[in-house]
Design an enzyme around this catalytic site. Sequence first.
Site, mmCIF file in Angstrom:
data_model
loop_
_atom_site.group_PDB
_atom_site.id
_atom_site.type_symbol
_atom_site.label_atom_id
_atom_site.label_comp_id
_atom_site.label_asym_id
_atom_site.label_seq_id
_atom_site.Cartn_x
_atom_site.Cartn_y
_atom_site.Cartn_z
ATOM 1 N N GLU B 49 0.847 -1.196 0.000
ATOM 2 C CA GLU B 49 0.000 0.000 0.000
ATOM 3 C C GLU B 49 0.874 1.234 0.000
ATOM 4 O OE1 GLU B 49 -3.906 -1.599 2.453
ATOM 5 O OE2 GLU B 49 -2.755 0.084 3.217
ATOM 6 N N ASP B 60 -6.310 9.399 10.141
ATOM 7 C CA ASP B 60 -4.990 8.923 10.538
ATOM 8 C C ASP B 60 -4.552 9.441 11.887
ATOM 9 O OD1 ASP B 60 -3.863 7.230 8.395
ATOM 10 O OD2 ASP B 60 -4.338 8.981 7.162
ATOM 11 N N TYR B 174 -10.846 -4.675 2.863
ATOM 12 C CA TYR B 174 -9.998 -4.181 3.950
ATOM 13 C C TYR B 174 -10.889 -4.016 5.179
ATOM 14 C CZ TYR B 174 -6.336 -1.262 6.150
ATOM 15 O OH TYR B 174 -5.369 -0.752 6.968
#
Lengths: 397, 268
Positions: B49, B60, B174
Amino acid sequence: MINYEPNEHGYWGDYGGRFVPETLVAPLDELTEGYFAVRDDAGFHAELNDLHQNFTGRPSPLYFAKRLTETLGGAKIYLKREDLNHTGAHKINNCLGQILLARGMGKKRIIAETGAGQHGVATATVCALFGLECVVYMGTEDMRRQEPNVFRMRLLGADVRGVDSGSRTLKDAINEALRDWVTNVDTTYYLLGSALGPHPYPLMVRDFQSIIGREAREQIVEKEGRLPDVLVACVGGGSNAIGLFHAFLNDDVRMIGVEAGGRGKTLGEHAARFMSSASVGVLQGTKSYVLQNDDGQIALTHSVSAGLDYASIGPEHAFLHDVSRVEYASANDDDALAAFKTLSETEGIIPALESSHAIAHVIKLAPEMSRDSVMIVNLSGRGDKDINTVREIFANS
Amino acid sequence: MSRISKTFNGLQAEGRKGFIPFVTAGDPDLATSLAIVLKLAELGADVIELGVPFSDPMADGPTIQRSSERALKGGVTLAKVLDLAAEIRKKSDVPLVLFSYFNPIFRFGVDEFEKSASAAGIDGVLLTDVIENEAGAISRRFGEHGIDLISLVAPTTTDERLEAICENARGFIYAVSRAGVTGAQETTSLTAEQLVNRTRQFTDLPIAVGFGISTPAQISDVWKYADAAVVGSAIVSVIEKSDQEDVVLRVEEFVSALVPNRSVSVAK
């Protein structure tokens, strides 16, 4: 006639929607469901109206600014006195609505972002009122320039957390609040303060703020026997502006949103999203006009007023701009500071630096209008919080 | 068959599980990223990735926020990330997945991006903040260019949504291990396993688990119930703490300890 309501996905035309991490979809769905369950509920609105009247002190007066009108020599200027609300700004209108919703949804922990600190103070206030835990994220640059509000929030029992990333202002505080929410979704209610973010926030905040325009509409008809010619409000995220405008959207009334022109026209020096350098983008959950570079990185912004210092604008404003229903102008730092002084000296009212941008535009526009024309300006907040900033600037100039 | 599908089919045939490292493209600089990615491929990474740096990475944690800042400070743009991918592709067949927020791609132009990403040899794209109808539309467009839009599922995702997401999913799924932002943690919660099991009801696609995975113990735990483990912040943190001259070596040491005995010859 143009439809001013968003679709079921929260889009006004191309603007709005939901651009969030998957984790937030369920809580946003829960929020949407919770909000639509009370949106037309008489019991909910009875409780909210009671708080508006007895806690906030609504309706806020529509005040004829006689000396300002005489000084400018044109349109009759009325001020919608949101500065007289408890906590000193329009932000409390939205906070009371959302805290009742949060309580109804069984949430015990409230988080919020704040720029100027007015939304943070209003959130801390309603949390104290209902005995709920309160965490407020605020950029450290904003904490510096709005220090009195930091102290007020802490007095009210809020945990104020400084955010040191990016430009250390509103945008960065929203990022941090979103990170908190995504981590604590089960327990936490995110009380977003402007008509921004993912669906349903822009709609819900607009609804809770639209009391400003509903009152103003009744008040002006009572005083003048007719609707106003022009409405003026400052626009950061856009909640005070949409709050004033919404009740007039289908009327023949000109509307002007005033953005922060900052200290220059180059990217990074202002927060005027509709200036030529702006373009459409996706930021913090919504698609709207965004100040960004060619690579899609969000630009830093500047305004003397923390509450207008934001790189994007609520999606409903983007739509109203594109369909030409609302005009958007800008006032720079110097004009806003001059207006701050003018209103203080002519009317004995110290306006917030945010609202001073609206006043600055009025100072330009009113003299060009006839004496029998009528203008309403949203005086969205009071300037006590800004006296340190203004003292510093005036001392150095 | 796409490189992603070929890789997962191969793993399944060999009865092995996948290792998917993440690095922010251009951290500390593009040349070093190229060397790190090629090293990761050599160490047996099954998919890599590549994070596209963004100024406002709301999903994040601090580690990846800082790595994005470093990359942006170095002048990294989406166009340069695509150039990096093309360079990687010249030397390795490892499947590449871009991990990005939507705005850089929206600004680049989705049309233009599809063509450029496909030409650069990108196999999949994961858009952190694109969901629902918007994701469906983009997934179809990417599909026409041979790019898989990788779908995310989270512990808060309802079964109803899982079904809808799986219906449109391509490449692999994912699964976000926990509610929260990216960032290394000591343990992986039970919620990840429950999520993977719920997701399996609706899809035969491989499922990778990410967010908070940083130790060999966590990886072997994830491998018990999922098809691959994603390690991001832990590797980014090694890059952050290393000196420029030995960063590739430090990453090699860390990853070799994390997933021992996987080295394969991947050079073209």
